[in-house]
Design a protein around this motif. Structure first.
Motif, mmCIF file in Angstrom:
data_model
loop_
_atom_site.group_PDB
_atom_site.id
_atom_site.type_symbol
_atom_site.label_atom_id
_atom_site.label_comp_id
_atom_site.label_asym_id
_atom_site.label_seq_id
_atom_site.Cartn_x
_atom_site.Cartn_y
_atom_site.Cartn_z
ATOM 1 N N GLN A 82 0.833 -1.210 0.000
ATOM 2 C CA GLN A 82 0.000 0.000 0.000
ATOM 3 C C GLN A 82 0.863 1.254 0.000
ATOM 4 N N LEU A 83 1.941 1.228 0.774
ATOM 5 C CA LEU A 83 2.845 2.383 0.837
ATOM 6 C C LEU A 83 3.521 2.620 -0.515
ATOM 7 N N LEU A 84 4.018 1.550 -1.130
ATOM 8 C CA LEU A 84 4.707 1.689 -2.413
ATOM 9 C C LEU A 84 3.732 2.134 -3.505
ATOM 10 N N THR A 98 1.863 6.019 -7.475
ATOM 11 C CA THR A 98 0.716 6.696 -8.087
ATOM 12 C C THR A 98 0.758 8.203 -7.850
ATOM 13 N N ALA A 99 1.251 8.612 -6.665
ATOM 14 C CA ALA A 99 1.379 10.052 -6.412
ATOM 15 C C ALA A 99 2.343 10.686 -7.405
ATOM 16 N N GLY A 100 3.452 9.992 -7.693
ATOM 17 C CA GLY A 100 4.400 10.511 -8.673
ATOM 18 C C GLY A 100 3.823 10.557 -10.076
ATOM 19 N N LEU A 149 13.151 21.370 -6.385
ATOM 20 C CA LEU A 149 12.247 20.696 -5.451
ATOM 21 C C LEU A 149 11.068 20.063 -6.182
ATOM 22 N N THR A 150 10.569 20.737 -7.211
ATOM 23 C CA THR A 150 9.423 20.208 -7.952
ATOM 24 C C THR A 150 9.786 18.930 -8.683
ATOM 25 N N TYR A 151 10.852 18.972 -9.475
ATOM 26 C CA TYR A 151 11.226 17.804 -10.280
ATOM 27 C C TYR A 151 11.774 16.667 -9.414
ATOM 28 N N GLN A 192 9.388 10.075 -5.901
ATOM 29 C CA GLN A 192 8.193 9.283 -5.637
ATOM 30 C C GLN A 192 8.020 8.160 -6.657
ATOM 31 N N ILE A 193 8.311 8.421 -7.909
ATOM 32 C CA ILE A 193 8.193 7.375 -8.927
ATOM 33 C C ILE A 193 9.272 6.305 -8.730
ATOM 34 N N ALA A 194 10.489 6.740 -8.388
ATOM 35 C CA ALA A 194 11.604 5.799 -8.276
ATOM 36 C C ALA A 194 11.625 5.051 -6.947
ATOM 37 N N PHE A 195 10.887 5.539 -5.948
ATOM 38 C CA PHE A 195 10.984 4.970 -4.596
ATOM 39 C C PHE A 195 10.777 3.454 -4.555
#
Length: 454
Positions: free
Chosen positions: A181-183, A188-190, A233-235, A241-244
């Protein structure tokens, strides 16, 4: 291969991470309930911002049921809210963890859907994670339940041994669901950010920080005034988040990702006034480390921490045994059996050796530390520098701040102190303790002869 999978599934994993998640989440929920206590009727009351009729209609549309369906009585909110404070505290310290994890989920679920305009994204995540947590062994580590099991020394019953592999299976599957769920949230946020025009242009952080609710006076302006800093900070937040999820596939990039996530959410909490959201996210990060990694971390940091001393110490320390900035000295009554038992328990909980206990009844201690005999006999004293002393409930708070397992109780102790109840309760207990001088009785105790025939 199948045997290895069977062995892995039949033994619980990530027990320490789940325990830390329980503690952090319990503290967050307790803070949430205490913070909104004065406005609970406005937010969740039948005559508040979200009347009961609107709530029931929305619940029917969603097909959900909460504790607020039980009765229309006005005392229901007080019962749910007050009960929530009690169960969240006990859940945090790990007492009766399994049943209270269910109770905490029901309370949080009920408040979440009683007024859906109040929760945020962090509340939504914790609502889901608390459901999975009910199937874990959340009280197996860092809990009062675990301490009581070790103290009793009783072997598990035959039924418990038979059911242990099945309990481990449910625990492991629940942990996998919580981590998944965390991943999923990170990825998805990214992805959603990538689809936004402001994130593509590198200006999203600028506009977010200009929202009045997210402004940190004197600090936010420095950040949004830097065009390069805003773009970075934006990029970087989108890429992170996508790479996490993929960074966790490698051992070393995993540690960097977790450290980056902790710093990222700490920054979000401070810079955008989203403290509780960040707190919940950090609580979930503890799930990503295994028990072996936590033990390795403890063994690595142990040489850097002060060694735990005995129950007495001399004023001052040598150059080679200099106490840390967290070290304090606590003066207790060595003639009080209740006090000595409390000190023994606190010593076991002093994992980092931050507290050194001294009985003020020892010869020369009063003079050596320049203590007031009357005050120190009535109240526990503590000091960090030997000059400034705290007493009574302040001394208790000072001491509990050095006992990690008791950290969840600090908000309640502070609240009791502010309300004036903490010192009164402390003095009431202290005035009723039994004092027996070491080596026999003096004028303070009396030994009566037994009556004839007794």
């Amino acid at each position: 291969m199948i045997q290895q999978l069977e062995r892995w599934l039949s033994h619980p994993h990530h027990l320490i991470g789940v325990a830390l998640f329980r503690i952090f989440t319990g503290v967050g929920i307790s803070f949430y309930l205490i913070y909104h206590w004065p406005e609970r009727h406005l937010l969740w009351g039948d005559t508040g911002l979200w009347p009961r009729e609107v709530y029931l209609a929305e619940a029917a549309d969603r097909g959900i049921w909460t504790l607020f369906h039980l009765t229309e009585s006005p005392w229901l909110l007080e019962a749910v809210y007050g009960g929530g404070l009690v169960v969240s505290f006990l859940f945090t310290i790990g007492l009766w963890t399994r049943p209270l994890s269910i109770a905490v989920f029901l309370v949080f679920w009920s408040l979440y859907y009683r007024n859906t305009n109040v929760p945020n994204g962090g509340d939504n995540l914790i609502r889901i994670q608390l459901f999975f947590l009910m199937f874990t062994q959340a009280g197996a580590r860092l809990s009062v339940d675990a301490w009581l099991r070790r103290r009793s020394g009783k072997p598990p019953s035959p039924l418990s041994r038979m059911l242990r592999p099945y309990g481990a299976l449910f625990h492991n599957l629940a942990v996998v669901a919580m981590v998944g769920q965390l991943l999923f949230l990170y990825f998805t946020a990214g992805i959603y950010k990538v689809m936004g025009s402001m994130w593509q242009e590198g200006t999203a952080v600028y506009y977010a920080m200009r929202v009045q609710d997210f402004v940190w006076p004197g600090v936010s302006k420095v950040i949004w005034a830097s065009e390069g800093g805003i773009v970075f900070l934006t990029y970087s937040s989108v890429l992170f988040q996508i790479a996490f999820p993929f960074l966790l596939l490698n051992r070393w990039s995993k540690y960097a990702a977790i450290l980056g996530a902790l710093l990222f959410h700490a920054g979000v909490g401070l810079m955008m006034n989203l403290v509780l959201f960040s707190w919940y996210m950090i609580a979930c990060e503890w799930l990503l480390l295994s028990d072996r990694e936590y033990r390795w971390l403890k063994n690595t940091l142990s040489p850097l921490l002060p060694r735990k001393g005995g129950l007495t110490m001399k004023h001052g320390s040598s150059e080679n045994n200099r106490p840390s900035a967290m070290s304090i000295t606590v003066f207790y009554d060595g003639w009080c059996r209740f006090c000595t038992k409390s000190v023994t328990t606190a010593s076991r909980l002093d994992w980092f050796g931050w507290i050194r206990f001294v009985s003020f009844r020892e010869p020369g201690i009063i003079q050596q530390w320049n203590l007031d005999p009357e005050k120190v006999e009535k109240r526990l004293h503590s000091t960090a520098d030997g000059i400034h002393f705290r007493e009574g409930i302040d001394g208790i708070i000072h001491m509990v701040g050095r006992l990690p397992l008791l950290w969840p109780t600090l908000p309640f102790l502070q609240l009791a102190k502010i309300l004036g109840l903490g010192q009164r309760l402390y003095d009431w207990i202290a005035s009723r303790r039994t004092i027996i001088p070491t080596g026999g009785c003096d004028e303070h105790c009396e030994i009566r002869k037994p009556k004839d025939g007794a």
